[in-house]
Design a protein around this motif. Structure first.
Motif: not given
Ligand code: HPA
Length: 289
Positions: A236-241
């Motif tokens: 996963s890429c944490v694109t936002n909290m």
């Protein structure tokens, strides 16, 4: 689909083979690139690009940030099949349609799939732009792609999900992360149907359930991959909290923009993982001979 999934996937596979050079090595590793992460497919050498719309029975991507084509080519001499984009349940596709590309990747001969996605960070230790290796998932999409009669040619009716995300592949991912100098923790991905982002109360509930990440894809694809006994690595890429973690609203532009600035880290990580998987496959095949 009136035809069986098995036969439809065989038709799609046969069509794809007609597009490949006769001497092409069949890809044993497949990748599915999530929102904003499609740029990795541009690194393939001698790519054969096939728009989803050309492939029999394939669903069409409708979301911005998902270009919607299958790219088959080499990365540093390793043959791979890359889904540049995917479809989601919220676009109106059934769980069987959403996971049909995984059936086709399996039919093409892939024994490993790297599934990637953009996700919201529930774990407060994460930061925007962080890459996370999936250790497990929670399916809260409300549906399952295996509902209905089971086709034994594809897999078992009841099958084990206790190591849905291969420990061996996770080990490769950590070794690769160390090699390229990235901090890549492990986390549990919780899949929802979307399309709205979650409420803060939902995110608090998901955290209590043990989730580190939330997203609108992946879980159904992984269920189908495991049904076919395909080994899975999830990133996963944490694109936002996630909603309510920071005091700010969420939007799709942020998801795409984060993918954009993380794409170099993401590409370096994938490029370091692929040779490890490839070498592992080669030595396993030799051991079986
Ligand atoms: N929630 C669900 N899906 C997502 C998110 C999110 O915060 N970010 C990227 N995909």
């Amino acid at each position: 689909m009136t035809m069986s999934i098995f036969n439809a996937a065989a038709e799609a596979r046969d069509f794809i083979f007609t597009r490949l050079p006769a001497d092409a090595t069949r890809p044993r590793i497949a990748l599915i690139l999530g929102s904003g992460l499609g740029a990795f497919a541009d690194r393939l050498t001698s790519p054969v690009m096939i728009p989803f719309k050309d492939i029999p029975h394939f669903p069409q991507a409708t979301v911005e940030g998902h270009s919607g084509r299958l790219v088959i080519g080499d990365i540093d001499g390793i043959p791979v099949a890359v889904m540049q984009g995917r479809v989601h349940g919220y676009e109106g596709y059934s769980p069987q349609q959403v996971t049909f590309p995984v059936r086709v990747l399996g039919a093409l001969g892939s024994s490993t799939i790297i599934v990637t996605n953009a996700a919201g960070g529930i774990n407060k230790g994460y930061r925007q732009g962080q890459l996370v290796v999936l250790s497990d998932h929670i399916n809260l999409t409300g549906s399952n792609p295996l509902t209905g009669p089971n086709d034994e040619r594809l897999g078992l009716r009841f099958f084990d999900m206790s190591e849905a995300y291969s420990k061996r592949l996770r080990g490769y991912a950590h070794a690769a992360a160390q090699r390229v100098g990235l901090d890549v923790p492990e986390g549990v991905y919780l899949g929802v149907s979307g399309p709205n982002f979650e409420t803060p109360a939902e995110i608090r509930a998901f955290r209590t359930m043990g989730a580190d990440l939330v997203g609108m894809s992946t879980v159904q694809e992984v269920i189908v991959a495991r049904h076919m006994r395909i080994e899975v690595l999830g990133i996963s890429c944490v694109t936002n909290m996630a909603a309510g973690v920071l005091d700010q609203p969420l939007n799709h532009e942020e998801v795409i923009e984060t993918g954009e600035w993380v794409k170099d880290d993401f590409s370096r990580l994938l490029a370091a993982i692929l040779p490890m998987i490839h070498t592992g496959q080669v030595s396993r095949a030799a051991a079986e001979d």
